[in-house]
Design a protein around this motif. Structure first.
Motif, PDB file in Angstrom:
ATOM      1  N   LEU A 347      42.206  41.651  42.975  1.00 24.45           N
ATOM      2  CA  LEU A 347      42.583  41.502  44.380  1.00 24.45           C
ATOM      3  C   LEU A 347      43.729  40.505  44.537  1.00 24.45           C
ATOM      4  CD1 LEU A 347      39.091  41.524  46.158  1.00 24.45           C
ATOM      5  CD2 LEU A 347      40.690  43.420  45.779  1.00 24.45           C
ATOM      6  N   LEU A 348      44.790  40.720  43.764  1.00 22.69           N
ATOM      7  CA  LEU A 348      46.006  39.922  43.868  1.00 22.69           C
ATOM      8  C   LEU A 348      47.013  40.646  44.748  1.00 22.69           C
ATOM      9  CD1 LEU A 348      46.378  38.713  40.163  1.00 22.69           C
ATOM     10  CD2 LEU A 348      45.760  37.310  42.141  1.00 22.69           C
ATOM     11  N   LEU A 349      47.659  39.894  45.640  1.00 24.12           N
ATOM     12  CA  LEU A 349      48.600  40.509  46.576  1.00 24.12           C
ATOM     13  C   LEU A 349      49.789  41.136  45.869  1.00 24.12           C
ATOM     14  CD1 LEU A 349      48.633  37.900  49.483  1.00 24.12           C
ATOM     15  CD2 LEU A 349      47.462  40.112  49.410  1.00 24.12           C
ATOM     16  N   ASP A 350      50.262  40.499  44.826  1.00 25.57           N
ATOM     17  CA  ASP A 350      51.405  41.024  44.083  1.00 25.57           C
ATOM     18  C   ASP A 350      50.899  42.067  43.093  1.00 25.57           C
ATOM     19  OD1 ASP A 350      53.650  41.595  42.647  1.00 25.57           O
ATOM     20  OD2 ASP A 350      54.012  39.533  41.961  1.00 25.57           O
ATOM     21  N   PRO A 351      51.226  43.358  43.293  1.00 19.54           N
ATOM     22  CA  PRO A 351      50.709  44.397  42.402  1.00 19.54           C
ATOM     23  C   PRO A 351      51.139  44.218  40.951  1.00 19.54           C
ATOM     24  CG  PRO A 351      52.407  45.278  43.869  1.00 19.54           C
ATOM     25  CD  PRO A 351      52.070  43.916  44.361  1.00 19.54           C
ATOM     26  N   ALA A 352      52.266  43.550  40.740  1.00 23.11           N
ATOM     27  CA  ALA A 352      52.752  43.356  39.367  1.00 23.11           C
ATOM     28  C   ALA A 352      51.860  42.405  38.577  1.00 23.11           C
ATOM     29  CB  ALA A 352      54.191  42.823  39.396  1.00 23.11           C
TER      30      ALA A 352
END
Length: 448
Positions: A347-352
């Motif tokens: 659940l990290l905002l940055d998909p990378a």
């Protein structure tokens, strides 16, 4: 809240998808003259509601007694009349499972082997029906994995296509969690390992599912050793997986079939609570949206509650794009830090920076089967949280989706094309049209 039924599908621009559409169109045109009277008759009947593959699979033995009732026998006879005799000669129709805008799905039995299956009958006379059918077929015809629902065979006729699918009778993931009476982190990690195996396989093929949720994760049979299946490919598509391709690596970004695997996805679709921030912000996205959904699923499986939930779609989306969730309340104090780390890395905002399927399946919590975690029985807390959520949902949307084959159990269906304009207006009102602000100030993670 709206309970949407329609699927939002990307344009037919890719080679595999186009070839299936051309095949359906060509086959249909070849029989247009002979079937004109039938077409006029079908048009008078009006459109059918749309049905997701997941709901095709959930028929169980509990439906058998219903067939003894005369009314249900009459319905079965009616569905048989709608099926091409070349299909019914091979499969005996037992019961209706679901129906949709372009489809009806029945539970069947192979006449020779007596093995149960599901048949999805899709209307392909209208362009919309052909697109939905082709989108699903182009994906299903490529997959073969023990943790992914299997397409058995296809019957193609001028006006209809019949897809024979595995029939999963073991129930949904959360149903199994509740019915067990005993559920630990180890049980959760074993279930998620099977899901990850299926998702890793799909991503390696260049397929992004785009609608992963507990309702689409079904056990093949009721036994304790049943495999868990990823189902419902109504929104799945090729693309968004540029670094994970099937076949030898090629400098032009294509796999050995010549299909492009590097293009970004843009269609806004999915089930609201499971949609990744980049989808809500209408940014080009990748298969990382599936990993975000898996983080939401892991949170639910371990607690029975949702990381992101609100009666207001605007507030719900605001929480998602800010990554605002917490590990407060029961049973989180008893859940291991390793399990929480697994969720946080998804659940990290940055998909990378999100775990890929390949990385997630190698996370210590999954690899060790939560060996270092508490063996406390989480069942009571999970069941209580699920019951509370169901109660709240029922009071919000009492008549939610009894006739809908595509919506989830709490009346929050997929985002429809009609809703897109409404959500864009809501997004402007809530500041979601400023994606750079949300990305520049990501949440540092939930409070423990």
């Amino acid at each position: 809240m709206g309970c949407g039924n329609s699927k939002v599908l990307p344009g037919a621009t890719k080679k595999g998808y186009v070839s299936v559409v051309q095949s359906l169109v060509a086959f249909s045109k070849a029989h247009d003259d002979d079937d004109e009277p039938k077409k006029r008759k079908e048009k008078q009947r009006g459109p059918w509601l749309s049905t997701s593959i997941k709901n095709l699979q959930t028929a169980s033995n509990s439906q058998q007694p219903m067939l003894r009732d005369g009314r249900h026998q009459d319905k079965v006879a009616m569905y048989k009349d709608k099926f091409d005799p070349r299909v019914t000669a091979r499969y005996d129709i037992k019961a209706l499972i679901g129906r949709g805008s372009f489809s009806r799905v029945v539970r069947v039995e192979h006449r020779a082997t007596r093995q149960p299956f599901a048949i999805k009958m899709m209307e392909v006379e209208a362009p919309e029906g052909r697109e939905v059918c082709a989108s699903e077929l182009v994906v299903l015809q490529r997959v073969s994995h023990s943790n992914v629902i299997q397409l058995i065979e296809v019957f193609q006729f001028p006006q209809r296509v019949y897809m024979v699918l595995e029939l999963a009778t073991g129930g949904e993931l959360l149903d199994r969690v509740v019915s067990r009476g005993h559920f630990t982190e180890r049980d959760a990690s074993q279930a998620l390992l099977m899901v990850l195996a299926g998702v890793e396989y799909l991503h390696n093929l260049g397929i992004t599912h785009r609608d992963l949720k507990p309702e689409n994760l079904l056990y093949y049979h009721p036994g304790a050793n049943s495999r868990l299946l990823v189902t419902d490919f109504g929104l799945a598509t090729f693309g968004g997986t540029g670094t994970e391709v099937s076949g030898p690596d090629r400098s032009d970004g294509r796999d050995h079939t010549g299909a492009d695997r590097t293009w970004s996805l843009r269609t806004t679709c999915g089930t609201p609570e499971y949609m990744a921030p980049e989808v809500l912000l209408r940014k080009p996205y990748s298969c990382a949206v599936d990993m975000w959904a898996l983080g939401v699923i892991a949170y639910i499986v371990l607690s029975g509650s949702m990381p992101f939930e609100d009666d207001s779609r605007t507030r719900l989306y605001g929480s998602i794009v800010r990554g605002k969730y917490s590990f407060h309340g029961d049973p989180w104090p008893s859940v291991s830090n390793l399990a929480k780390d697994f969720i946080q890395r998804l659940l990290l905002l940055d998909p990378a920076t999100r775990l890929t399927a390949n990385q997630a399946i190698r996370h210590p919590w999954v690899v060790t089967m939560a060996a270092g975690s508490s063996m406390r029985n989480l069942h009571r807390s999970i069941s209580q949280n699920l019951r509370q959520r169901t109660s709240r949902s029922s009071s919000r949307c009492p008549s939610s989706t009894a006739s809908s084959g595509d919506s989830n159990s709490v009346g929050l269906g997929r985002l429809t094309s009609l809703e897109k304009n409404q959500e864009q207006q809501q997004g402007r009102a809530s500041g979601l049209t400023q994606p750079q602000r949300a990305i520049q100030h990501p949440a540092r993670g939930p409070s423990n």
